[in-house]
Design a protein around this motif. Structure first.
Motif, short mmCIF file in Angstrom:
data_model
loop_
_atom_site.label_atom_id
_atom_site.label_comp_id
_atom_site.label_asym_id
_atom_site.label_seq_id
_atom_site.Cartn_x
_atom_site.Cartn_y
_atom_site.Cartn_z
N HIS A 170 0.83 -1.20 0.00
CA HIS A 170 0.00 0.00 0.00
C HIS A 170 0.88 1.25 0.00
O HIS A 170 0.64 2.20 -0.76
N LEU A 171 1.89 1.25 0.85
CA LEU A 171 2.77 2.42 0.98
C LEU A 171 3.60 2.64 -0.28
O LEU A 171 3.69 3.78 -0.78
N TRP A 172 4.20 1.58 -0.81
CA TRP A 172 5.00 1.72 -2.01
C TRP A 172 4.14 2.07 -3.22
O TRP A 172 4.57 2.82 -4.10
N GLY A 173 2.92 1.54 -3.25
CA GLY A 173 2.00 1.90 -4.32
C GLY A 173 1.65 3.38 -4.27
O GLY A 173 1.63 4.06 -5.30
N ALA A 174 1.38 3.87 -3.08
CA ALA A 174 1.06 5.29 -2.91
C ALA A 174 2.23 6.16 -3.34
O ALA A 174 2.06 7.16 -4.05
N ALA A 175 3.45 5.78 -2.92
CA ALA A 175 4.65 6.54 -3.28
C ALA A 175 4.85 6.54 -4.80
O ALA A 175 5.16 7.57 -5.40
N TYR A 176 4.67 5.37 -5.40
CA TYR A 176 4.80 5.27 -6.85
C TYR A 176 3.79 6.17 -7.55
O TYR A 176 4.11 6.85 -8.53
N GLY A 177 2.53 6.15 -7.08
CA GLY A 177 1.49 6.96 -7.69
C GLY A 177 1.84 8.44 -7.68
O GLY A 177 1.63 9.15 -8.67
N VAL A 178 2.39 8.91 -6.57
CA VAL A 178 2.77 10.31 -6.44
C VAL A 178 3.95 10.63 -7.37
O VAL A 178 3.92 11.61 -8.13
N ILE A 179 5.00 9.82 -7.30
CA ILE A 179 6.21 10.09 -8.07
C ILE A 179 5.95 10.01 -9.58
O ILE A 179 6.38 10.89 -10.35
N PHE A 180 5.25 8.97 -10.01
CA PHE A 180 4.97 8.81 -11.43
C PHE A 180 4.17 9.99 -11.96
O PHE A 180 4.45 10.52 -13.04
N THR A 181 3.17 10.40 -11.21
CA THR A 181 2.32 11.51 -11.64
C THR A 181 3.12 12.80 -11.75
O THR A 181 2.95 13.57 -12.71
#
Length: 201
Positions: A170-181
């Motif tokens: 969940h945490l890594w997915g959230a971080a990825y979502g922010v960084i990718f965007t």
């Protein structure tokens, strides 16, 4: 047909099939030895197509339905027709990699579900509309407040290391979502910061 609906349809079909077919479940689930020893790298994606039970599937697909449709237009405009699919698949892989690396020698570990990629979609949405109202367990709250609570809870539960929920994903997915965007469109960060300064409930 919107990519979001295609992802939901495929995930639901495969999950329902796997509910009744343990061999299919075992072939798709994230099981580290199958990747480390047998090079079944597809499991870094297919684990997101199977779920533990109907409620697990419903929660993930319900969340994806509402926030995926909003973010699909954002990524399509910037990356083309398959932009959202690229973002989502990246979310599946990047959110589970730390878990896989941590457990690659553990034959007893298994993980499944699209929660990491769904977290990526949700947090990408929060960057775009931080003060939009979302409903969490029938309680309405601004998206940015939910993000803070969600992150804090996930960190706490991940450190406790109890239960069957992969809070790390969940945490890594959230971080990825922010960084990718932010990488896709640098204008998102000033937009987000400016929105934070103008609360709207």
């Amino acid at each position: 047909m919107p990519i979001t609906l295609v992802i939901i349809a495929i995930t639901c079909i495969v999950s329902f099939m796997a509910f009744k077919n343990s061999r299919l479940m075992n072939d798709l689930i994230l099981w580290p030895p199958a990747i480390t020893r047998q090079r079944e790298y597809h499991r870094l994606v297919t684990y997101g197509l199977v779920h533990a039970d109907f409620n697990h599937l419903l929660f993930n697909m319900f969340t994806l339905f509402f926030f995926g449709r909003a973010m699909e237009g954002f990524f399509t405009d910037r990356l083309g027709m398959l932009g959202f699919a690229l973002f989502y698949i990246g979310g599946l892989v990047l959110s589970i990699l730390p878990t896989y690396l941590k457990n690659r020698g553990n034959p007893n570990y298994r993980s499944l579900g699209a929660s990491g990629a769904v977290s990526a979609v949700l947090f990408a949405y929060i960057l775009i509309a931080p003060w939009s109202r979302i409903i969490v367990l029938v309680i309405p709250m601004p998206a940015i407040v939910y993000a803070v609570l969600y992150t804090g809870y996930s960190i706490y539960m991940d450190r406790r290391g109890q239960g069957n929920i992969n809070h790390s994903a969940h945490l890594w997915g959230a971080a990825y979502g922010v960084i990718f965007t932010l990488l896709v469109d640098q204008r998102v960060l000033p937009h987000f910061l400016n929105a934070l300064m103008r609360p709207s409930f």
